[in-house]
Design a protein around this motif. Structure first.
Motif, PDB file in Angstrom:
ATOM      1  N   THR A 384       0.873  -1.174   0.000  1.00  0.00           N
ATOM      2  CA  THR A 384       0.000   0.000   0.000  1.00  0.00           C
ATOM      3  C   THR A 384       0.908   1.222   0.000  1.00  0.00           C
ATOM      4  O   THR A 384       1.407   1.658   1.046  1.00  0.00           O
ATOM      5  CB  THR A 384      -0.915   0.002   1.230  1.00  0.00           C
ATOM      6  N   LEU A 385       1.146   1.780  -1.176  1.00  0.00           N
ATOM      7  CA  LEU A 385       2.190   2.785  -1.363  1.00  0.00           C
ATOM      8  C   LEU A 385       1.672   3.965  -2.162  1.00  0.00           C
ATOM      9  O   LEU A 385       0.750   3.827  -2.977  1.00  0.00           O
ATOM     10  CB  LEU A 385       3.375   2.155  -2.105  1.00  0.00           C
ATOM     11  N   VAL A 386       2.277   5.131  -1.943  1.00  0.00           N
ATOM     12  CA  VAL A 386       1.973   6.254  -2.838  1.00  0.00           C
ATOM     13  C   VAL A 386       2.446   5.862  -4.239  1.00  0.00           C
ATOM     14  O   VAL A 386       3.476   5.207  -4.387  1.00  0.00           O
ATOM     15  CB  VAL A 386       2.656   7.548  -2.358  1.00  0.00           C
ATOM     16  N   PRO A 387       1.683   6.218  -5.258  1.00  0.00           N
ATOM     17  CA  PRO A 387       1.983   5.672  -6.593  1.00  0.00           C
ATOM     18  C   PRO A 387       3.392   5.958  -7.102  1.00  0.00           C
ATOM     19  O   PRO A 387       4.015   5.079  -7.689  1.00  0.00           O
ATOM     20  CB  PRO A 387       0.921   6.320  -7.479  1.00  0.00           C
ATOM     21  N   ARG A 388       3.886   7.171  -6.897  1.00  0.00           N
ATOM     22  CA  ARG A 388       5.236   7.488  -7.375  1.00  0.00           C
ATOM     23  C   ARG A 388       6.180   7.530  -6.176  1.00  0.00           C
ATOM     24  O   ARG A 388       5.976   8.306  -5.238  1.00  0.00           O
ATOM     25  CB  ARG A 388       5.259   8.831  -8.100  1.00  0.00           C
ATOM     26  N   ALA A 389       7.204   6.696  -6.214  1.00  0.00           N
ATOM     27  CA  ALA A 389       8.107   6.612  -5.073  1.00  0.00           C
ATOM     28  C   ALA A 389       8.697   7.971  -4.710  1.00  0.00           C
ATOM     29  O   ALA A 389       8.866   8.290  -3.520  1.00  0.00           O
ATOM     30  CB  ALA A 389       9.225   5.612  -5.368  1.00  0.00           C
ATOM     31  N   THR A 407       5.055   9.172   4.457  1.00  0.00           N
ATOM     32  CA  THR A 407       4.446   8.387   3.369  1.00  0.00           C
ATOM     33  C   THR A 407       5.500   7.667   2.544  1.00  0.00           C
ATOM     34  O   THR A 407       5.206   7.211   1.433  1.00  0.00           O
ATOM     35  CB  THR A 407       3.618   9.296   2.447  1.00  0.00           C
ATOM     36  N   TYR A 408       6.718   7.571   3.072  1.00  0.00           N
ATOM     37  CA  TYR A 408       7.784   6.926   2.317  1.00  0.00           C
ATOM     38  C   TYR A 408       7.473   5.451   2.142  1.00  0.00           C
ATOM     39  O   TYR A 408       6.823   4.823   3.000  1.00  0.00           O
ATOM     40  CB  TYR A 408       9.124   7.093   3.047  1.00  0.00           C
ATOM     41  N   TRP A 409       7.924   4.870   1.036  1.00  0.00           N
ATOM     42  CA  TRP A 409       7.637   3.470   0.751  1.00  0.00           C
ATOM     43  C   TRP A 409       8.156   2.583   1.878  1.00  0.00           C
ATOM     44  O   TRP A 409       9.357   2.625   2.215  1.00  0.00           O
ATOM     45  CB  TRP A 409       8.271   3.056  -0.571  1.00  0.00           C
ATOM     46  N   ALA A 410       7.262   1.792   2.449  1.00  0.00           N
ATOM     47  CA  ALA A 410       7.618   0.907   3.558  1.00  0.00           C
ATOM     48  C   ALA A 410       8.696  -0.079   3.135  1.00  0.00           C
ATOM     49  O   ALA A 410       8.655  -0.645   2.036  1.00  0.00           O
ATOM     50  CB  ALA A 410       6.388   0.148   4.047  1.00  0.00           C
ATOM     51  N   GLY A 411       9.672  -0.288   4.019  1.00  0.00           N
ATOM     52  CA  GLY A 411      10.744  -1.233   3.762  1.00  0.00           C
ATOM     53  C   GLY A 411      11.954  -0.625   3.095  1.00  0.00           C
ATOM     54  O   GLY A 411      12.990  -1.298   2.967  1.00  0.00           O
ATOM     55  N   PHE A 412      11.858   0.652   2.672  1.00  0.00           N
ATOM     56  CA  PHE A 412      12.958   1.311   1.977  1.00  0.00           C
ATOM     57  C   PHE A 412      13.659   2.301   2.910  1.00  0.00           C
ATOM     58  O   PHE A 412      13.004   2.995   3.694  1.00  0.00           O
ATOM     59  CB  PHE A 412      12.452   2.059   0.736  1.00  0.00           C
ATOM     60  N   GLY A 419      12.793   6.187  -8.781  1.00  0.00           N
ATOM     61  CA  GLY A 419      12.762   5.533 -10.077  1.00  0.00           C
ATOM     62  C   GLY A 419      11.701   4.469 -10.235  1.00  0.00           C
ATOM     63  O   GLY A 419      11.774   3.659 -11.166  1.00  0.00           O
ATOM     64  N   MET A 420      10.696   4.472  -9.344  1.00  0.00           N
ATOM     65  CA  MET A 420       9.676   3.422  -9.374  1.00  0.00           C
ATOM     66  C   MET A 420       8.282   4.013  -9.207  1.00  0.00           C
ATOM     67  O   MET A 420       8.111   5.090  -8.645  1.00  0.00           O
ATOM     68  CB  MET A 420       9.921   2.406  -8.252  1.00  0.00           C
ATOM     69  N   GLU A 421       7.301   3.244  -9.673  1.00  0.00           N
ATOM     70  CA  GLU A 421       5.888   3.543  -9.453  1.00  0.00           C
ATOM     71  C   GLU A 421       5.203   2.253  -9.019  1.00  0.00           C
ATOM     72  O   GLU A 421       5.660   1.153  -9.355  1.00  0.00           O
ATOM     73  CB  GLU A 421       5.241   4.081 -10.729  1.00  0.00           C
ATOM     74  N   PHE A 422       4.107   2.413  -8.274  1.00  0.00           N
ATOM     75  CA  PHE A 422       3.390   1.227  -7.792  1.00  0.00           C
ATOM     76  C   PHE A 422       1.907   1.550  -7.735  1.00  0.00           C
ATOM     77  O   PHE A 422       1.496   2.561  -7.153  1.00  0.00           O
ATOM     78  CB  PHE A 422       3.892   0.823  -6.400  1.00  0.00           C
ATOM     79  N   TYR A 423       1.098   0.680  -8.355  1.00  0.00           N
ATOM     80  CA  TYR A 423      -0.341   0.892  -8.441  1.00  0.00           C
ATOM     81  C   TYR A 423      -1.092  -0.341  -7.971  1.00  0.00           C
ATOM     82  O   TYR A 423      -0.586  -1.475  -8.092  1.00  0.00           O
ATOM     83  CB  TYR A 423      -0.743   1.218  -9.887  1.00  0.00           C
ATOM     84  N   HIS A 424      -2.271  -0.122  -7.442  1.00  0.00           N
ATOM     85  CA  HIS A 424      -3.127  -1.221  -7.002  1.00  0.00           C
ATOM     86  C   HIS A 424      -4.554  -0.946  -7.451  1.00  0.00           C
ATOM     87  O   HIS A 424      -5.119   0.108  -7.169  1.00  0.00           O
ATOM     88  CB  HIS A 424      -3.075  -1.370  -5.475  1.00  0.00           C
ATOM     89  N   TRP A 425      -5.120  -1.933  -8.154  1.00  0.00           N
ATOM     90  CA  TRP A 425      -6.529  -1.856  -8.567  1.00  0.00           C
ATOM     91  C   TRP A 425      -7.253  -3.076  -8.028  1.00  0.00           C
ATOM     92  O   TRP A 425      -6.977  -4.218  -8.470  1.00  0.00           O
ATOM     93  CB  TRP A 425      -6.637  -1.841 -10.088  1.00  0.00           C
ATOM     94  N   PRO A 426      -8.185  -2.900  -7.077  1.00  0.00           N
ATOM     95  CA  PRO A 426      -8.956  -4.059  -6.590  1.00  0.00           C
ATOM     96  C   PRO A 426      -9.831  -4.636  -7.692  1.00  0.00           C
ATOM     97  O   PRO A 426     -10.170  -3.964  -8.680  1.00  0.00           O
ATOM     98  CB  PRO A 426      -9.817  -3.458  -5.465  1.00  0.00           C
TER      99      PRO A 426
END
Length: 430
Positions: A384-389, A407-412, A419-426
């Protein structure tokens, strides 16, 4: 083998670096890239899928026994003093008769122990891995060894007609990828029965299985997950051999296997080429993690992998995007032997990314996704991350506890999520 001798071997088989094995975590690697608590064993099995359509034969309609080689990684129990380490042998090239890229054997070191005794405790979820075209079962050893160290049994397939050693007509890959995957699933299930007499007896929880595919392996994974082919795809191979994989075909529906609970598709091929239309994508219902570079010039990004991810509306979908990456977001780093041929080197490398970094990121996200889907562990903080790192905000106190607005990417680690993006669509209706 002593640690001293092992490190000497590694110096011969790996590029000069601080890492003994592919997949070793860089200091800036995210949390779940760390090697797990299990020692890792590895074994090779030879399989035969009897009476399969030989789509490349002339005249058409002939059947043959299809041989498959499978590499299995698993949690292991090492003897006192037994050190990790094995040597893998693979080949470069793009088929047996390509003078510009001849098959060139090479070796590299791994952390697994050949023929080690399986861990006596527990039953572990199964992960099947399917390589690119051409590729090999060893193409992503950084990930297979990592997952075994985290408590998974991993079966990676050498798909006949699709390896660097035996690349043949593309029609074989289009037809056989999902069939090979499901055959290996059935074979591991047979081995895993408590009284089978196999070394995996009682060791694998096949009812909680996942499929990882890269490029054409991703194409096959989507088919296993229910995304049937379009008419464009069926027309691509003369004679209607792909009709059995077409959306809406009752024969295709029979291939769906409830033991497969999740998919991971690295740069899956077929979206840009029109092999999956809206009807076909509607059939994908399994939770799926897509991984792609936004400059992928083979599978495509906006018209390719992203279109697949957005179009599979009946599945719970995650999309990890590597900015400025092309198609090679999944394999091991280039072996030293590949430096002699630019095309062999470019089959592994990414122009704008360090391969070890990509490997660590893949280890992290794949582990988070599989832990949640197959083991029921709550990994939602990593997913569960903000779309643009780059938009994540680092706000922690002196003890490292997150503050309001963090809101920093968890685990980083701070300054490492770029340099990354992350999206989630239920899934629709969820």
């Amino acid at each position: 083998m002593s640690v001293k001798h092992l490190l000497c071997l590694c110096s011969l088989l790996l590029p000069c670096s601080a890492f003994a094995f592919y997949g070793d975590a860089r200091p800036d690697a995210p949390d779940l890239a760390a090697t797990g608590t299990y020692s890792v064993g590895v074994r090779t099995e030879q399989l035969v899928h009897h009476d399969q359509l030989d789509i490349l034969a002339t005249p058409p309609g002939q059947h043959h026994d299809r041989a498959l080689r499978v590499e299995l990684w698993y949690p292991a129990s090492l003897r006192p003093g037994q050190q990790p380490g094995t040597t893998y042998t693979d080949v470069l090239g793009a088929g047996a008769n390509d003078p510009k890229r001849p098959n060139t054997p090479f070796q590299f070191a791994g952390r697994a122990v050949r023929d080690a005794v399986p861990d006596p405790e527990g039953r572990y979820p199964l992960v099947i891995l399917s390589h690119g075209y051409p590729g090999s079962r060893l193409q992503m050893s950084y990930l297979t060894e990592h997952l075994a160290s985290r408590g998974y049994v991993v079966a990676a397939i050498d798909h006949t007609d699709s390896t660097r050693a035996d690349k043949a007509g593309f029609a074989s890959t289009l037809l056989n990828r999902p069939l090979d995957d499901l055959f290996v699933l059935d074979q591991v299930a047979t081995w895993a029965r408590p009284n089978s007499g196999h070394w995996l007896a009682g060791k694998v929880d096949v009812d909680h299985s996942a499929l990882i595919g890269y490029s054409m392996g991703g194409y096959g994974a989507l088919l296993v997950g229910g995304a049937g082919l379009s008419q464009v795809a069926v027309n691509f191979v003369p004679g209607g051999a792909l009709q059995r994989l077409q959306a809406g075909n009752p024969e295709y529906a029979k291939l769906h296997d409830p033991r497969i609970k999740a998919l991971i598709a690295f740069a899956p091929w077929g979206g840009r080429q029109g092999f999956f239309d809206a009807k076909g994508l509607a059939g994908l219902t399994l939770p799926t993690l897509f991984v792609v570079g936004d400059q992928d010039d083979i599978a495509g990004y906006s018209d390719g992998v992203r279109r697949l991810a957005e179009g599979a509306v009946n599945a719970d979908r995650y999309l990890l995007v590597y900015q400025n990456a092309r198609h090679n977001v999944a394999p091991n780093p280039p072996p030293p032997a590949a430096s002699a041929n630019p095309e062999d080197f470019s089959a592994y490398s990414e122009p704008a990314w360090d391969s070890t970094r990509l490997n660590n990121l893949n280890q992290h996200f794949v582990t988070a996704f599989l832990d949640q889907q197959l083991k029921g562990q709550d990994r939602s903080n990593y997913l569960t991350l903000v779309p643009r790192a780059i938009d994540g905000q680092w706000k922690v106190d002196a003890q490292g506890k997150p503050l309001l607005g963090h809101t920093y990417w968890a685990g980083f680690r701070n300054r490492s999520a770029v340099g990354m993006e992350f999206y989630h669509w239920p899934a629709a209706g969820k």
